[in-house]
Scaffold this active site. Structure first.
Site, mmCIF file in Angstrom:
data_model
loop_
_atom_site.group_PDB
_atom_site.id
_atom_site.type_symbol
_atom_site.label_atom_id
_atom_site.label_comp_id
_atom_site.label_asym_id
_atom_site.label_seq_id
_atom_site.Cartn_x
_atom_site.Cartn_y
_atom_site.Cartn_z
ATOM 1 N N ASN A 90 0.869 -1.179 0.000
ATOM 2 C CA ASN A 90 0.000 0.000 0.000
ATOM 3 C C ASN A 90 0.905 1.229 0.000
ATOM 4 O OD1 ASN A 90 -1.805 2.049 0.479
ATOM 5 N ND2 ASN A 90 -2.366 1.378 2.552
ATOM 6 N N LYS A 144 0.144 4.234 -0.332
ATOM 7 C CA LYS A 144 -0.500 5.446 0.215
ATOM 8 C C LYS A 144 -0.213 6.630 -0.732
ATOM 9 C CE LYS A 144 -0.307 3.305 4.692
ATOM 10 N NZ LYS A 144 -0.341 3.431 6.141
ATOM 11 N N HIS A 164 -9.632 1.162 4.691
ATOM 12 C CA HIS A 164 -8.369 1.379 5.404
ATOM 13 C C HIS A 164 -8.633 2.351 6.558
ATOM 14 C CE1 HIS A 164 -4.324 2.683 6.368
ATOM 15 N NE2 HIS A 164 -3.917 1.562 5.792
ATOM 16 N N GLU A 189 -7.101 4.799 7.615
ATOM 17 C CA GLU A 189 -6.905 6.217 7.292
ATOM 18 C C GLU A 189 -8.139 6.789 6.594
ATOM 19 O OE1 GLU A 189 -3.135 5.678 5.332
ATOM 20 O OE2 GLU A 189 -2.301 5.064 7.266
ATOM 21 N N GLU A 196 -5.588 -4.873 10.506
ATOM 22 C CA GLU A 196 -4.597 -3.810 10.688
ATOM 23 C C GLU A 196 -4.890 -3.050 11.980
ATOM 24 O OE1 GLU A 196 -2.556 -2.706 6.742
ATOM 25 O OE2 GLU A 196 -4.251 -1.363 7.008
ATOM 26 N N GLY A 244 2.244 2.350 10.693
ATOM 27 C CA GLY A 244 3.198 3.445 10.533
ATOM 28 C C GLY A 244 3.909 3.832 11.812
ATOM 29 N N SER A 291 3.133 -2.059 10.338
ATOM 30 C CA SER A 291 4.580 -2.130 10.586
ATOM 31 C C SER A 291 5.154 -3.516 10.320
ATOM 32 C CB SER A 291 4.920 -1.657 12.009
ATOM 33 O OG SER A 291 4.552 -0.302 12.183
HETATM 34 P P1 PGA Z 1 2.659 0.317 7.590
HETATM 35 O O1 PGA Z 1 1.211 0.540 6.931
HETATM 36 O O2 PGA Z 1 3.207 -0.972 7.054
HETATM 37 O O3 PGA Z 1 3.440 1.519 7.159
HETATM 38 O O4 PGA Z 1 2.450 0.262 9.063
HETATM 39 C C1 PGA Z 1 0.349 -0.543 6.713
HETATM 40 C C2 PGA Z 1 -0.960 -0.049 6.132
HETATM 41 O O5 PGA Z 1 -1.437 1.013 6.564
HETATM 42 O O6 PGA Z 1 -1.542 -0.697 5.241
#
Ligand code: PGA
Length: 246
Positions: free
Chosen positions: A8, A10, A93, A95, A164, A170, A208
């Site tokens: 992803n 982003k 997601h 976000e 997640e 992140g 992460s």
């Molecule tokens: P990350 O993000 O691996 O940077 O923690 C995962 C995601 O939000 O899909």
């Protein structure tokens, strides 16, 4: 089952940066690989489709509209994505739930809209730190998955689920393999109650995940892959995760 590793991106990248990243990933892709998907910002989808042509890499989008067409400024329909060769779409997601107010019902509708046009939804669920500390993890993820199961009906075996935990995204604070497996088992049980083919549904972990922790997470019985943010932007890291899943 074949594991699924999805990157992803982003809102990151540029035309030249993406070209370099993809060239390195394609060149380093192991043979007999797990399923690999990259999800660039929508504007780059056409470029990315071209760059991965002839490789085993598939392309996904980071979102999809719940509507089929019409007055929905800024949105992209599942049909448009499919027409461009997009085969997966991340929906719900955290976000988007957080910054765009997406409800469980909306996420379910997006999953359904994607499936209707041959795009596999990657349905994201996950609790916040506050919810985990309040002992609400299972209730939260079950509520989120229930909405998606309800929306997609008999097609539930065709979705991908991504667990997640919001506190792990992140932050560098990955769920331990045991913490993740505990939730994946809950999600698996919920899928089993909805479909006889629940064991074929991939439940991937995100938050992460990186080159160092991927193998131990992927060794868990109900972790069928990963949704990778930060580490999917570095070819060597993404390839290590793919290797661990292949
Ligand atoms: P990350 O993000 O691996 O940077 O923690 C995962 C995601 O939000 O899909």
């Amino acid at each position: 089952m074949k594991k699924l590793i999805a990157g992803n991106w982003k809102m990151n990248g540029s035309r030249s940066g993406n070209a370099d990243l993809l060239q390195a990933i394609v060149a380093g892709l192991p043979v007999g690989v797990c399923d690999v998907v990259v999800c660039p910002p929508a504007l780059y989808v056409a470029d990315v489709i071209q760059a991965v042509q002839g490789s085993a890499i598939l392309v996904g989008s980071q979102d999809v509209s719940a509507a089929e067409k019409g007055a929905f400024t800024g949105e992209l329909s599942a049909a448009m994505l499919h027409e461009h060769g997009v085969r997966f779409a991340i929906v719900g997601h955290s976000e988007r739930r957080q910054f765009h107010g997406e409800s469980d019902a909306m996420v379910g509708a997006k999953a359904q809209a994607a499936l209707a046009k041959g795009v596999t939804p990657i349905v994201c669920v996950g609790e916040t730190l506050e919810q985990r500390e309040a002992g609400q993890t299972q209730a939260v993820v079950k509520r989120q998955l229930a909405a998606a199961i309800h929306a997609v009906g008999h097609c539930v075996s065709e979705i991908v689920v991504a667990y997640e935990p919001v506190w792990a995204i992140g932050t560098g604070q990955t769920a331990t393999p045991e913490q993740a497996q505990e939730v994946h088992a809950v999600l698996r049980a919920q899928l089993r109650a909805a479909t006889e083919t629940a064991d074929a549904v991939r439940i991937v972990y995100g938050g992460s995940m990186n080159a160092a922790n991927a193998a131990s997470l992927l060794a868990q019985p109900d972790i069928d892959g990963g949704l990778i943010g930060g580490a999917s932007l570095k070819a060597a890291d993404f390839l290590s995760i793919i290797q661990a899943a292949s």
